[in-house]
Design an enzyme around this catalytic site. Structure first.
Site, PDB file in Angstrom:
ATOM      1  N   THR A  93       2.101  -1.013  12.152  1.00  0.00           N
ATOM      2  CA  THR A  93       0.714  -0.837  11.750  1.00  0.00           C
ATOM      3  C   THR A  93       0.165  -2.159  11.258  1.00  0.00           C
ATOM      4  O   THR A  93       0.360  -2.542  10.108  1.00  0.00           O
ATOM      5  CB  THR A  93       0.588   0.209  10.626  1.00  0.00           C
ATOM      6  OG1 THR A  93       1.464   1.311  10.882  1.00  0.00           O
ATOM      7  CG2 THR A  93      -0.833   0.705  10.516  1.00  0.00           C
ATOM      8  N   GLY A  94      -0.514  -2.866  12.137  1.00  0.00           N
ATOM      9  CA  GLY A  94      -1.102  -4.142  11.774  1.00  0.00           C
ATOM     10  C   GLY A  94      -2.595  -4.012  11.582  1.00  0.00           C
ATOM     11  O   GLY A  94      -3.078  -3.704  10.502  1.00  0.00           O
ATOM     12  N   GLU A 127      -1.757  -7.525   7.353  1.00  0.00           N
ATOM     13  CA  GLU A 127      -0.399  -7.386   7.892  1.00  0.00           C
ATOM     14  C   GLU A 127      -0.222  -8.311   9.101  1.00  0.00           C
ATOM     15  O   GLU A 127      -1.197  -8.783   9.704  1.00  0.00           O
ATOM     16  CB  GLU A 127      -0.155  -5.931   8.285  1.00  0.00           C
ATOM     17  CG  GLU A 127       1.242  -5.597   8.814  1.00  0.00           C
ATOM     18  CD  GLU A 127       2.387  -5.960   7.876  1.00  0.00           C
ATOM     19  OE1 GLU A 127       2.580  -7.170   7.630  1.00  0.00           O
ATOM     20  OE2 GLU A 127       3.089  -5.045   7.416  1.00  0.00           O
ATOM     21  N   TRP A 128       1.024  -8.572   9.432  1.00  0.00           N
ATOM     22  CA  TRP A 128       1.370  -9.325  10.648  1.00  0.00           C
ATOM     23  C   TRP A 128       0.605  -8.694  11.814  1.00  0.00           C
ATOM     24  O   TRP A 128       0.556  -7.464  11.965  1.00  0.00           O
ATOM     25  CB  TRP A 128       2.873  -9.190  10.879  1.00  0.00           C
ATOM     26  CG  TRP A 128       3.503 -10.275  11.715  1.00  0.00           C
ATOM     27  CD1 TRP A 128       2.908 -11.087  12.621  1.00  0.00           C
ATOM     28  CD2 TRP A 128       4.890 -10.650  11.692  1.00  0.00           C
ATOM     29  NE1 TRP A 128       3.811 -11.949  13.189  1.00  0.00           N
ATOM     30  CE2 TRP A 128       5.058 -11.697  12.629  1.00  0.00           C
ATOM     31  CE3 TRP A 128       6.012 -10.196  11.003  1.00  0.00           C
ATOM     32  CZ2 TRP A 128       6.283 -12.301  12.892  1.00  0.00           C
ATOM     33  CZ3 TRP A 128       7.234 -10.795  11.245  1.00  0.00           C
ATOM     34  CH2 TRP A 128       7.377 -11.837  12.177  1.00  0.00           C
ATOM     35  N   ASP A 129      -0.012  -9.510  12.633  1.00  0.00           N
ATOM     36  CA  ASP A 129      -0.720  -9.017  13.825  1.00  0.00           C
ATOM     37  C   ASP A 129       0.321  -8.707  14.897  1.00  0.00           C
ATOM     38  O   ASP A 129       0.949  -9.619  15.439  1.00  0.00           O
ATOM     39  CB  ASP A 129      -1.714 -10.074  14.311  1.00  0.00           C
ATOM     40  CG  ASP A 129      -2.569  -9.580  15.473  1.00  0.00           C
ATOM     41  OD1 ASP A 129      -2.192  -8.582  16.133  1.00  0.00           O
ATOM     42  OD2 ASP A 129      -3.606 -10.210  15.749  1.00  0.00           O
ATOM     43  N   TYR A 130       0.487  -7.420  15.198  1.00  0.00           N
ATOM     44  CA  TYR A 130       1.536  -6.987  16.125  1.00  0.00           C
ATOM     45  C   TYR A 130       1.123  -7.064  17.586  1.00  0.00           C
ATOM     46  O   TYR A 130       1.934  -6.780  18.475  1.00  0.00           O
ATOM     47  CB  TYR A 130       1.979  -5.568  15.777  1.00  0.00           C
ATOM     48  CG  TYR A 130       2.571  -5.448  14.393  1.00  0.00           C
ATOM     49  CD1 TYR A 130       3.551  -6.317  13.943  1.00  0.00           C
ATOM     50  CD2 TYR A 130       2.142  -4.452  13.515  1.00  0.00           C
ATOM     51  CE1 TYR A 130       4.101  -6.201  12.670  1.00  0.00           C
ATOM     52  CE2 TYR A 130       2.685  -4.323  12.246  1.00  0.00           C
ATOM     53  CZ  TYR A 130       3.658  -5.201  11.827  1.00  0.00           C
ATOM     54  OH  TYR A 130       4.194  -5.097  10.566  1.00  0.00           O
ATOM     55  N   ARG A 137      -5.952   1.184   3.849  1.00  0.00           N
ATOM     56  CA  ARG A 137      -4.754   1.632   3.137  1.00  0.00           C
ATOM     57  C   ARG A 137      -4.435   0.726   1.956  1.00  0.00           C
ATOM     58  O   ARG A 137      -3.909   1.189   0.937  1.00  0.00           O
ATOM     59  CB  ARG A 137      -3.569   1.721   4.101  1.00  0.00           C
ATOM     60  CG  ARG A 137      -3.211   0.435   4.856  1.00  0.00           C
ATOM     61  CD  ARG A 137      -2.278   0.749   6.007  1.00  0.00           C
ATOM     62  NE  ARG A 137      -1.805  -0.435   6.741  1.00  0.00           N
ATOM     63  CZ  ARG A 137      -2.464  -1.031   7.721  1.00  0.00           C
ATOM     64  NH1 ARG A 137      -3.653  -0.568   8.094  1.00  0.00           N
ATOM     65  NH2 ARG A 137      -1.941  -2.075   8.343  1.00  0.00           N
ATOM     66  N   HIS A 165       0.826  -1.210   0.000  1.00  0.00           N
ATOM     67  CA  HIS A 165       0.000   0.000   0.000  1.00  0.00           C
ATOM     68  C   HIS A 165       0.865   1.267   0.000  1.00  0.00           C
ATOM     69  O   HIS A 165       2.040   1.245   0.383  1.00  0.00           O
ATOM     70  CB  HIS A 165      -0.939   0.014   1.205  1.00  0.00           C
ATOM     71  CG  HIS A 165      -0.213   0.052   2.523  1.00  0.00           C
ATOM     72  ND1 HIS A 165       0.373   1.192   3.031  1.00  0.00           N
ATOM     73  CD2 HIS A 165       0.021  -0.916   3.440  1.00  0.00           C
ATOM     74  CE1 HIS A 165       0.933   0.936   4.188  1.00  0.00           C
ATOM     75  NE2 HIS A 165       0.742  -0.349   4.465  1.00  0.00           N
TER      76      HIS A 165
END
Length: 221
Positions: free
Chosen positions: A27-28, A97-100, A71, A15
């Site tokens: 930013t997950g 995205e990877w879950d933070y 995004r 993005h």
């Protein structure tokens, strides 16, 4: 097997720029919008690379997997806003995205201050996804892409290319896993906001996955 069709490709898109991608915050799951600069970044990429007869020709895309975060979804629609037909696409959490977890919204320096010696590529994210969980999720979507590629190359029943519009860590991990490297190899790869990576195959052989181009759009700017 076909001996005349060109090799299928996966266009892997990160993005465009967000406020948190600029300042380095993880930013997950947070649904952060593109910045105005991020919107222009994606428009510039579309002007150069997307359209009939260009590298990314909408008629060649059999499907697009899109992360549900705005995004990524916005990036997808900007890429094809001037196309005569928006490619078939599916919003899927498999491309998120990877879950933070507990580290969502934090800078790397803030995470290390909390957890000295922490290494995302080995330790994963407390309260989020482990490296094993992340790798398994990425491997699942790779298998779906390759199923489309087999249908195209061996049967000619779908169009040539697949696209994924997703995120930085996700894309770096997918690129590493595409060629059979461990998840942690992703730390050696670059994927800037708005960048496009092309994954395909060597020697006209679906058993030889390859990295064709890395971080393409940013190199053109």
């Amino acid at each position: 097997m076909s001996t005349h069709r060109p090799m299928p490709r996966l266009f892997l898109v990160r993005h465009g720029q967000t406020e948190w991608s600029v300042n380095g915050r993880h930013t997950g799951i947070s649904d952060i919008p593109l910045t105005p600069a991020g919107v222009q970044q994606v428009k510039a990429t579309a002007d150069k690379l997307v359209g009939e007869g260009r590298l990314i020709d909408p008629k060649n895309l059999c499907t697009v997997f899109v992360s549900p975060r705005q995004r990524a979804h916005k990036t997808f629609h900007i890429l094809f806003e001037n196309a005569s037909k928006v490619p078939d696409h599916v919003l899927t959490e498999e491309a998120r995205e990877w879950d933070y977890g507990d580290y969502e919204g934090l800078l790397t320096s803030e995470i290390v201050a909390r957890s000295p010696g922490w290494d995302a590529w080995k330790d994963g994210y407390a309260g989020g996804e482990s490296t094993e969980q992340m790798q398994a999720r990425v491997d699942t979507i790779i298998e779906k892409v390759r199923a489309y590629h087999r249908k195209y190359y061996e049967e000619g029943t779908v169009s040539r290319d697949v696209m994924i519009v997703a995120h930085g860590h996700f894309g770096r991990i997918l690129t590493a896993r595409w060629v059979g490297f461990p998840l942690a190899y992703g730390t050696k790869l670059t994927m800037d906001a708005g960048a496009i990576t092309i994954l395909s195959y060597n020697h006209n052989n679906l058993e030889e996955p390859s990295i064709t181009a890395l971080n393409l759009s940013s190199l053109l700017m």
